[in-house]
Scaffold this motif. Structure first.
Motif, PDB file in Angstrom:
ATOM      1  N   LEU A  15       0.803  -1.218   0.000  1.00 54.78           N
ATOM      2  CA  LEU A  15       0.000   0.000   0.000  1.00 54.78           C
ATOM      3  C   LEU A  15       0.836   1.269   0.000  1.00 54.78           C
ATOM      4  O   LEU A  15       0.370   2.318  -0.424  1.00 54.78           O
ATOM      5  CB  LEU A  15      -0.964  -0.010   1.180  1.00 54.78           C
ATOM      6  CG  LEU A  15      -2.058  -1.068   1.048  1.00 54.78           C
ATOM      7  CD1 LEU A  15      -2.875  -1.148   2.318  1.00 54.78           C
ATOM      8  CD2 LEU A  15      -2.951  -0.789  -0.141  1.00 54.78           C
ATOM      9  N   CYS A 136      -6.970  -6.359  -3.315  1.00 56.15           N
ATOM     10  CA  CYS A 136      -6.097  -5.267  -3.774  1.00 56.15           C
ATOM     11  C   CYS A 136      -5.143  -5.766  -4.858  1.00 56.15           C
ATOM     12  O   CYS A 136      -5.006  -5.153  -5.920  1.00 56.15           O
ATOM     13  CB  CYS A 136      -5.264  -4.711  -2.622  1.00 56.15           C
ATOM     14  SG  CYS A 136      -6.183  -3.859  -1.334  1.00 56.15           S
ATOM     15  N   HIS A 140      -5.253  -4.585  -8.799  1.00 64.52           N
ATOM     16  CA  HIS A 140      -4.102  -3.866  -9.347  1.00 64.52           C
ATOM     17  C   HIS A 140      -3.433  -4.652 -10.463  1.00 64.52           C
ATOM     18  O   HIS A 140      -2.989  -4.064 -11.454  1.00 64.52           O
ATOM     19  CB  HIS A 140      -3.104  -3.513  -8.231  1.00 64.52           C
ATOM     20  CG  HIS A 140      -3.530  -2.320  -7.450  1.00 64.52           C
ATOM     21  ND1 HIS A 140      -2.771  -1.183  -7.367  1.00 64.52           N
ATOM     22  CD2 HIS A 140      -4.654  -2.074  -6.741  1.00 64.52           C
ATOM     23  CE1 HIS A 140      -3.408  -0.287  -6.627  1.00 64.52           C
ATOM     24  NE2 HIS A 140      -4.551  -0.815  -6.235  1.00 64.52           N
TER      25      HIS A 140
END
Length: 145
Positions: A15, A136, A140
């Protein structure tokens, strides 16, 4: 415990790169400088997820609940912007429906995490945090260059 620490470091490392990748795509604009709702959501998510991981590791259910609060409403803004053409996906831009579906699933899992935190269900909080991190990574890898 070792697994929890590794999960925490992996999430923070992943992140930490989010805003830089997003800024690069958007010409370096910060959300306060007129960039799109997707960037805004990613920046809010970055902070929230870092707090979630730490709170889950520490079995701090209130920390999880507090971390999720700023995420509320971000999905709707992003979806509205996507449907009106105000944002574009850097990769697989023709798969907007898939992006929306993945985003809805992610936010649903955030809601389940919040419910688990309210019930002090630490085992499910851990499971859902892993599931969110996988979301995530999958999003991505599908939509980021």
């Amino acid at each position: 415990m070792k697994r929890n620490v590794l999960l925490q470091f992996a999430a923070m490392a992943l992140l930490a790169a989010v805003p830089f990748a997003v800024y690069a795509h958007e010409g370096g604009k910060h959300p306060d400088q007129g960039s799109n709702s997707l960037i805004e959501e990613m920046l809010i998510l970055q902070k929230a997820f870092q707090e979630i991981v730490v709170a889950v590791v520490l079995k701090d259910n209130k920390g999880v609940i507090n971390a999720i609060e700023p995420m509320k409403g971000t999905m709707e803004k992003t979806h509205e912007s996507a449907h009106t053409g105000k944002i574009s996906l850097p990769k697989n831009s023709g798969k907007l429906d898939k992006f929306i579906k993945m985003d809805k699933e992610f936010h649903h899992n955030l809601h389940l995490l919040e419910e688990s935190a309210q019930k002090n269900d630490y085992k499910n909080m851990h499971t859902l945090t892993k599931k969110l991190l996988d979301g995530c990574i999958n999003c991505h890898s599908t939509f980021r260059k």
